[in-house]
Design an enzyme around this catalytic site. Structure first.
Site, mmCIF file in Angstrom:
data_model
loop_
_atom_site.group_PDB
_atom_site.id
_atom_site.type_symbol
_atom_site.label_atom_id
_atom_site.label_comp_id
_atom_site.label_asym_id
_atom_site.label_seq_id
_atom_site.Cartn_x
_atom_site.Cartn_y
_atom_site.Cartn_z
ATOM 1 N N ARG A 242 0.640 -1.220 0.233
ATOM 2 C CA ARG A 242 -0.025 -0.193 0.242
ATOM 3 C C ARG A 242 1.358 1.497 -0.215
ATOM 4 O O ARG A 242 2.197 0.808 0.582
ATOM 5 C CB ARG A 242 -0.789 0.100 1.300
ATOM 6 C CG ARG A 242 -1.610 -1.083 1.211
ATOM 7 C CD ARG A 242 -2.845 -0.774 0.404
ATOM 8 N NE ARG A 242 -4.490 -1.493 0.900
ATOM 9 C CZ ARG A 242 -4.572 -2.310 -0.743
ATOM 10 N NH1 ARG A 242 -3.897 -2.753 -0.986
ATOM 11 N NH2 ARG A 242 -5.268 -3.231 -0.043
ATOM 12 N N GLU A 271 -4.103 7.212 -5.115
ATOM 13 C CA GLU A 271 -4.109 6.559 -6.411
ATOM 14 C C GLU A 271 -5.037 7.482 -7.399
ATOM 15 O O GLU A 271 -6.512 7.571 -7.132
ATOM 16 C CB GLU A 271 -4.016 5.382 -6.378
ATOM 17 C CG GLU A 271 -3.231 4.600 -5.277
ATOM 18 C CD GLU A 271 -3.133 3.388 -5.147
ATOM 19 O OE1 GLU A 271 -2.455 2.833 -5.137
ATOM 20 O OE2 GLU A 271 -4.121 2.793 -5.275
ATOM 21 N N HIS A 290 -1.553 0.329 -9.944
ATOM 22 C CA HIS A 290 -1.942 -0.747 -8.848
ATOM 23 C C HIS A 290 -3.078 -1.791 -9.511
ATOM 24 O O HIS A 290 -3.795 -1.883 -9.470
ATOM 25 C CB HIS A 290 -3.553 0.342 -7.688
ATOM 26 C CG HIS A 290 -3.081 -0.365 -6.367
ATOM 27 N ND1 HIS A 290 -3.656 0.308 -5.319
ATOM 28 C CD2 HIS A 290 -3.202 -2.111 -6.338
ATOM 29 C CE1 HIS A 290 -3.616 -1.285 -4.342
ATOM 30 N NE2 HIS A 290 -3.894 -2.316 -4.927
#
Length: 326
Positions: A242, A271, A290
């Protein structure tokens, strides 16, 4: 024929909604109600919905949403992380929570290896040079780093970390790891991994540092200025956990000042990053959006587990992936 229960999802399609071609997975066990449809006819759907299915964190589970469904029994979330949910709030309504740990282990481990290889071998920069209209010649004195027989330090030797160790063994890497709990000796021997008593010991020795931990209050900013200073100036930091696990301001300074050679990240906070964020200006950074478990096969398996977890709770069956609320 038994009437299927109803499940609420945020929306269909787009960049974050449930892909249309995945709907059949849900429809084996549920009638689907999307949020707009629910908002347009609350009286009809409110008493029918028994499950909230979170596809990549949507819909956001709020007190208002929970109070909309008098017969809600379960919130079933895609992915292994639960930091996007207020578990105590959900539990206070007597609602169970499930998630999908383990389903994306291989895909995430593959991503960690891809980032390490891409960073070491200058894949992104090389692609840019090869495709640039300005390129007239290649600089054959421009070199990258070796993966084979380099030292990899894995911070977080859970199932994903161990999968990375298995892959790294094929590159004859020296594998160090730091974890809250030491792995059994036979598991260490199987991949040739060495346990480090302190994270500092691992950081000082590693050519590549791979961060594979869950986001908790204890791991927030786990890698900060002090930890970056301990790393080799020739080292690469890789994060597939993360974004909040790394102090991004400290990382910018470390990359800018040569404290470490480079970084490769599949995760940031937020993000996406704001377009003027200084990390985006770092030439020694490889960044992906991601996409660690973003394969069709893995995504389908994730959704299947989301659905089976939810229907299992509704039917009172044993369920794997139950989330404990502390």
């Amino acid at each position: 024929m038994e009437e299927l229960p109803y499940a609420l999802l945020s929306h269909s399609g787009g960049s974050r909604g449930l892909p249309k071609h995945y709907e059949s997975i849900v429809k084996q066990h549920f009638h689907i109600v999307y949020l707009d449809e629910f908002n347009n006819n609350k009286e009809l759907y409110a008493p029918k919905v028994q499950a909230l299915l979170l596809w990549w964190h949507l819909p956001v589970v709020t007190k208002e949403l929970l109070e909309s469904f008098p017969n809600l029994k379960v919130v079933s979330s895609s992915g292994a992380g639960v930091d996007h949910m207020d578990l105590k709030l959900i539990s206070s309504y007597g609602i169970k929570v499930t998630n999908t740990p383990g389903v994306g282990n291989d895909a995430t481990a593959d991503m960690g290896m891809a980032l390490m290889l891409a960073s070491a071998k200058n894949v992104v920069e090389g692609h840019g040079i090869s495709c640039s209209p300005d390129t007239k010649d290649f600089d054959f004195n421009w070199v990258g780093d070796d993966i084979t027989e380099a030292t990899l330090g894995i911070i977080g030797m859970g199932s994903i970390g161990y999968s990375i160790a298995q892959r790294s063994k094929a590159f004859r890497m020296r594998i160090l790891y730091y974890n809250r709990n030491r792995r059994p000796v036979e598991e260490e021997l199987a991949v040739g991994a060495e346990y480090c008593n302190t994270m500092a010991d691992l950081l000082q020795q590693s050519d590549f540092v791979m961060v594979v931990v869950k986001l908790t209050p204890e791991t927030h900013n786990l890698i900060g200025r002090e930890q970056l200073q301990l790393m080799k100036s020739t080292a690469t930091l890789i994060n597939i956990s993360r974004g909040q696990v790394i102090d991004q301001d400290a990382l910018v300074d470390a990359l800018k000042c040569g404290v470490i050679k480079s970084a490769a990240l599949d995760v940031t906070h937020p993000e996406p990053l704001p377009r003027d964020h200084p990390l985006l200006k770092m030439k020694n950074l490889t960044l992906t959006p991601h996409i660690g478990i973003a394969t069709d096969k893995t995504r389908r398996r994730v959704l299947e587990k989301v659905v089976l977890g939810a229907i299992g709770i509704i039917k009172g069956l044993p369920v794997t992936g139950m989330v404990d609320v502390l």
